[in-house]
Design an enzyme around this catalytic site. Structure first.
Site, PDB file in Angstrom:
ATOM      1  N   GLN A 188       5.032  13.331  -6.267  1.00 50.31           N
ATOM      2  CA  GLN A 188       6.044  13.458  -7.314  1.00 50.31           C
ATOM      3  C   GLN A 188       5.561  13.265  -8.757  1.00 50.31           C
ATOM      4  OE1 GLN A 188      10.317  11.557  -8.738  1.00 50.31           O
ATOM      5  NE2 GLN A 188       9.580  10.985  -6.745  1.00 50.31           N
ATOM      6  N   GLU A 219       6.163   5.131  -5.754  1.00 42.77           N
ATOM      7  CA  GLU A 219       7.256   4.789  -6.670  1.00 42.77           C
ATOM      8  C   GLU A 219       7.650   3.309  -6.689  1.00 42.77           C
ATOM      9  OE1 GLU A 219       9.321   6.755  -8.819  1.00 42.77           O
ATOM     10  OE2 GLU A 219      10.134   4.792  -9.274  1.00 42.77           O
ATOM     11  N   ASP A 241       7.418   7.367 -10.660  1.00 46.22           N
ATOM     12  CA  ASP A 241       6.828   8.694 -10.454  1.00 46.22           C
ATOM     13  C   ASP A 241       7.186   9.656 -11.587  1.00 46.22           C
ATOM     14  OD1 ASP A 241       5.494   8.164  -8.133  1.00 46.22           O
ATOM     15  OD2 ASP A 241       7.092   8.814  -6.811  1.00 46.22           O
ATOM     16  N   GLY A 286      21.939  -4.322 -24.941  1.00 49.00           N
ATOM     17  CA  GLY A 286      21.721  -4.286 -26.390  1.00 49.00           C
ATOM     18  C   GLY A 286      22.556  -5.236 -27.220  1.00 49.00           C
ATOM     19  N   GLY A 287      23.147  -6.242 -26.619  1.00 48.71           N
ATOM     20  CA  GLY A 287      23.951  -7.157 -27.423  1.00 48.71           C
ATOM     21  C   GLY A 287      25.370  -6.659 -27.640  1.00 48.71           C
TER      22      GLY A 287
HETATM   23  N1  COA Z   1      -8.905  20.419  -0.208  1.00 43.96           N
HETATM   24  C1  COA Z   1      -9.577  19.464   0.456  1.00 43.96           C
HETATM   25  N2  COA Z   1      -9.278  18.150   0.362  1.00 43.96           N
HETATM   26  C2  COA Z   1      -8.253  17.816  -0.428  1.00 43.96           C
HETATM   27  C3  COA Z   1      -7.507  18.761  -1.146  1.00 43.96           C
HETATM   28  C4  COA Z   1      -7.882  20.126  -1.005  1.00 43.96           C
HETATM   29  N3  COA Z   1      -7.247  21.088  -1.659  1.00 43.96           N
HETATM   30  N4  COA Z   1      -6.560  18.112  -1.834  1.00 43.96           N
HETATM   31  C5  COA Z   1      -6.689  16.805  -1.553  1.00 43.96           C
HETATM   32  N5  COA Z   1      -7.714  16.621  -0.716  1.00 43.96           N
HETATM   33  C6  COA Z   1      -8.219  15.367  -0.178  1.00 43.96           C
HETATM   34  C7  COA Z   1      -8.734  14.426  -1.243  1.00 43.96           C
HETATM   35  O1  COA Z   1      -9.993  14.808  -1.693  1.00 43.96           O
HETATM   36  C8  COA Z   1      -8.739  13.105  -0.502  1.00 43.96           C
HETATM   37  O2  COA Z   1      -9.902  13.005   0.257  1.00 43.96           O
HETATM   38  P1  COA Z   1     -10.866  11.702   0.272  1.00 43.96           P
HETATM   39  O3  COA Z   1      -9.964  10.538   0.546  1.00 43.96           O
HETATM   40  O4  COA Z   1     -11.808  12.007   1.375  1.00 43.96           O
HETATM   41  O5  COA Z   1     -11.512  11.576  -1.037  1.00 43.96           O
HETATM   42  C9  COA Z   1      -7.594  13.270   0.483  1.00 43.96           C
HETATM   43  O6  COA Z   1      -7.178  14.631   0.400  1.00 43.96           O
HETATM   44  C10 COA Z   1      -6.398  12.388   0.252  1.00 43.96           C
HETATM   45  O7  COA Z   1      -6.018  12.314  -1.104  1.00 43.96           O
HETATM   46  P2  COA Z   1      -5.187  11.066  -1.607  1.00 43.96           P
HETATM   47  O8  COA Z   1      -4.883  11.214  -3.032  1.00 43.96           O
HETATM   48  O9  COA Z   1      -5.905   9.818  -1.206  1.00 43.96           O
HETATM   49  O10 COA Z   1      -3.832  11.221  -0.762  1.00 43.96           O
HETATM   50  P3  COA Z   1      -3.034  10.150   0.097  1.00 43.96           P
HETATM   51  O11 COA Z   1      -1.973  10.926   0.765  1.00 43.96           O
HETATM   52  O12 COA Z   1      -3.903   9.345   0.970  1.00 43.96           O
HETATM   53  O13 COA Z   1      -2.413   9.168  -0.997  1.00 43.96           O
HETATM   54  C11 COA Z   1      -1.100   8.666  -2.964  1.00 43.96           C
HETATM   55  C12 COA Z   1      -1.286   9.564  -1.734  1.00 43.96           C
HETATM   56  C13 COA Z   1       0.035   9.225  -3.781  1.00 43.96           C
HETATM   57  C14 COA Z   1      -0.775   7.236  -2.537  1.00 43.96           C
HETATM   58  C15 COA Z   1      -2.422   8.661  -3.783  1.00 43.96           C
HETATM   59  O14 COA Z   1      -2.781   9.981  -4.067  1.00 43.96           O
HETATM   60  C16 COA Z   1      -2.309   7.870  -5.095  1.00 43.96           C
HETATM   61  O15 COA Z   1      -2.339   6.647  -5.109  1.00 43.96           O
HETATM   62  N6  COA Z   1      -2.217   8.602  -6.218  1.00 43.96           N
HETATM   63  C17 COA Z   1      -2.198   8.005  -7.536  1.00 43.96           C
HETATM   64  C18 COA Z   1      -0.868   7.387  -7.849  1.00 43.96           C
HETATM   65  C19 COA Z   1       0.283   8.334  -7.685  1.00 43.96           C
HETATM   66  O16 COA Z   1       0.347   9.367  -8.289  1.00 43.96           O
HETATM   67  N7  COA Z   1       1.253   7.901  -6.884  1.00 43.96           N
HETATM   68  C20 COA Z   1       2.552   8.509  -6.823  1.00 43.96           C
HETATM   69  C21 COA Z   1       2.637   9.708  -6.039  1.00 43.96           C
HETATM   70  S1  COA Z   1       4.258  10.326  -6.274  1.00 43.96           S
END
Ligand code: COA
Length: 474
Positions: free
Chosen positions: A65, A187, A216, A295-296
């Site tokens: 998001q 979030e 988010d 805001g008071g």
């Molecule tokens: N092709 C190949 N691999 C891909 C890819 C693509 N097109 N797009 C993503 N990936 C891979 C990434 O390289 C990563 O691999 P790695 O862990 O081996 O380096 C993997 O997908 C997972 O990515 P990640 O961002 O860790 O996803 P997640 O589902 O595990 O975590 C979140 C999701 C949101 C918790 C995390 O991305 C995060 O903390 N983001 C920052 C904060 C944020 O924006 N949070 C709010 C989200 S609404």
């Protein structure tokens, strides 16, 4: 003589004319220096004179998001947003909270409007090569992967900048440098860590998260502002830069009034919090304030006609000081205007509960809309508690383009939130979200200049085509 005079007058006029010309030119130069002159106002209707971000191309590596909120806004403002998705699955939200089987969820469609979708396996050598080429063709790379994920893919800032020194790298992370910088964050974690949850809810209940996605969507908004500022700076310097917004920072920025109150506590109780009037001592930290207004100008949520069966038959009522007399007349308490216990804001503070209970006796006799109509005429600030059903049906929100119905090839029509930022010279370009990989061929051909033969080879390599195989199988 006469002719001499005439000639003199003529030459004087000529001199005046040429001096006038020079002055006009100088003035033109001056205005050009400060602001590019004064082009006439557009003759086009409101919001139809162009696209604010025309010519800006975004490499959108966002998911879930926070990041998608940012890039969707930039797309609404006219940027060409190319969303890179993992072959086969795409953004995880395509399949989350699905209401219609086999169709992109509303979670996805409402956060990815007006974008193009290309599937690329960023860990495949050919995929990396395509991404390198995209980096060269784009102005901004936006991402919200877990900390370190972009670097692990090989897309360090150094690598990106070598390919394209103008590139702006914009990231959302959960936390900034410090003990939690490596954490994955969603979030509600951000709402809690940013100070919102501890200050939301009722004093005698647990901390509460709010349904507005301030962690988010709120951080996505902050990021969009950072990107536009970096684009503006780049116009002067020619250089891109990193833009980082953390969700904890974003939430705290939105909850700053509660940090204000934290510091006020040192100097005594927070008189506008109703717990003060109730004689309950303050602790060491900003407490939860229920529905007290911040805001008071004391306010509260009051029942309206129908509250027994309608969970949203309420109105927010603010007892703003300048309209206190009008409030007293409306609720049948004209004597409060002069009663020393009620006449001034400080006198009312310890009696807020009684004041609002009395006002509620009056609001309960009418619907929230009737209360709104009557109070508006007297400049009394009130707000009806609108349900999402009422918002979805509200025609004025449709008319302003804040709620927009778009058509989707597999889902059919759905409502989305359009651009809440209205620009008088720029179109709000609100279109449906793309299907997974819908624009893969188009982007490869038109943006990167690959030939049909090369596209065939790329497909055969597996760098983009896993999505197609899986989609066919589904
Ligand atoms: N092709 C190949 N691999 C891909 C890819 C693509 N097109 N797009 C993503 N990936 C891979 C990434 O390289 C990563 O691999 P790695 O862990 O081996 O380096 C993997 O997908 C997972 O990515 P990640 O961002 O860790 O996803 P997640 O589902 O595990 O975590 C979140 C999701 C949101 C918790 C995390 O991305 C995060 O903390 N983001 C920052 C904060 C944020 O924006 N949070 C709010 C989200 S609404």
């Amino acid at each position: 003589m006469a002719t001499k005079k005439k000639a003199k007058a003529k030459s004087g006029a000529a001199v005046k004319k040429s001096v006038g010309k020079v002055m006009k030119l100088k003035a033109k130069k001056r205005t050009a220096k400060v602001g590019g002159g004064h082009p006439p106002a557009t003759s086009k209707p409101f919001g139809q004179a162009g696209r604010a971000l025309d010519g800006v191309r975004i490499l959108d590596f966002t998911h879930v998001q926070s990041g998608p909120t940012c890039t969707q806004l930039l797309a609404y403002m006219g940027a060409d947003v190319i969303k890179v998705e993992r072959p086969g699955t795409g953004d995880i939200t395509r399949g989350q909270l699905r209401d219609v089987k086999g169709v992109d969820s509303l979670y996805f469609t409402m956060l990815n409007g007006s974008k193009r979708s290309i599937t690329i396996d960023s860990k495949h050598p050919k995929g990396k090569e395509i991404l390198d080429r995209l980096v060269k063709e784009c102005d901004v790379l936006v991402e919200n992967f877990a900390p370190g994920a972009l670097d692990r893919m090989g897309f360090t800032f150094d690598h990106i900048h070598k390919l394209n020194p103008r590139m702006i790298l914009a990231s959302v992370k959960g936390f900034g440098a410090g003990p939690y910088e490596d954490c994955k964050v969603y979030e509600n974690v951000a709402q809690c860590a940013g100070g919102s949850a501890s200050t939301t809810g009722f004093r005698d209940g647990p901390p509460l998260v709010t349904s507005a996605q301030i962690g988010d969507s709120g951080t996505g908004l902050h990021l969009a502002l950072g990107i536009v500022a970096a684009l503006y700076q780049r116009a002067r310097t020619g250089r891109g830069q990193k833009v980082l917004c953390t969700m904890q920072d974003g939430v705290l920025n939105l909850a700053r009034v509660k940090l204000r109150d934290q510091q006020r506590l040192r100097h005594g109780p927070l008189a506008e919090y109703s717990q003060h009037g109730e004689g309950i001592a303050f602790g060491k930290a900003t407490p939860r304030a229920g529905n007290d207004s911040g805001g008071g100008q004391p306010g509260w949520i009051l029942k309206c006609k129908g509250w027994e069966s309608d969970p949203d038959a309420y109105v927010y009522f603010i007892t703003q000081a300048p309209v206190w007399g009008a409030i007293c007349d409306l609720i049948g308490k004209p004597e409060w205007k002069t009663d020393p216990d009620y006449a001034t804001p400080p006198a009312r503070l310890p009696r807020l509960r009684h004041v609002f209970d009395t006002i509620e006796q009056w609001t309960k006799t009418m619907t929230k809309f009737e209360v709104m109509d009557i109070c508006n005429k007297q400049d009394i600030p009130v707000g009806p508690i609108l349900s999402m059903k009422e918002i979805a049906e509200e025609q004025s929100l449709r008319a302003t383009g804040t709620v927009v119905e778009v058509d989707h090839p597999t889902r059919g029509p759905y409502l989305t939130v359009g651009n809440p930022i209205k620009l008088s010279d720029s179109i709000a370009d609100v279109r449906r979200s793309p299907l997974l990989g819908e624009h893969t061929d188009e982007v490869l051909r038109e943006v990167l200049g690959y030939s049909d033969k090369e596209i065939g080879e790329i497909k055969a390599s597996g760098a983009i085509s896993a999505a197609e195989k899986k989609a066919e199988a589904a």
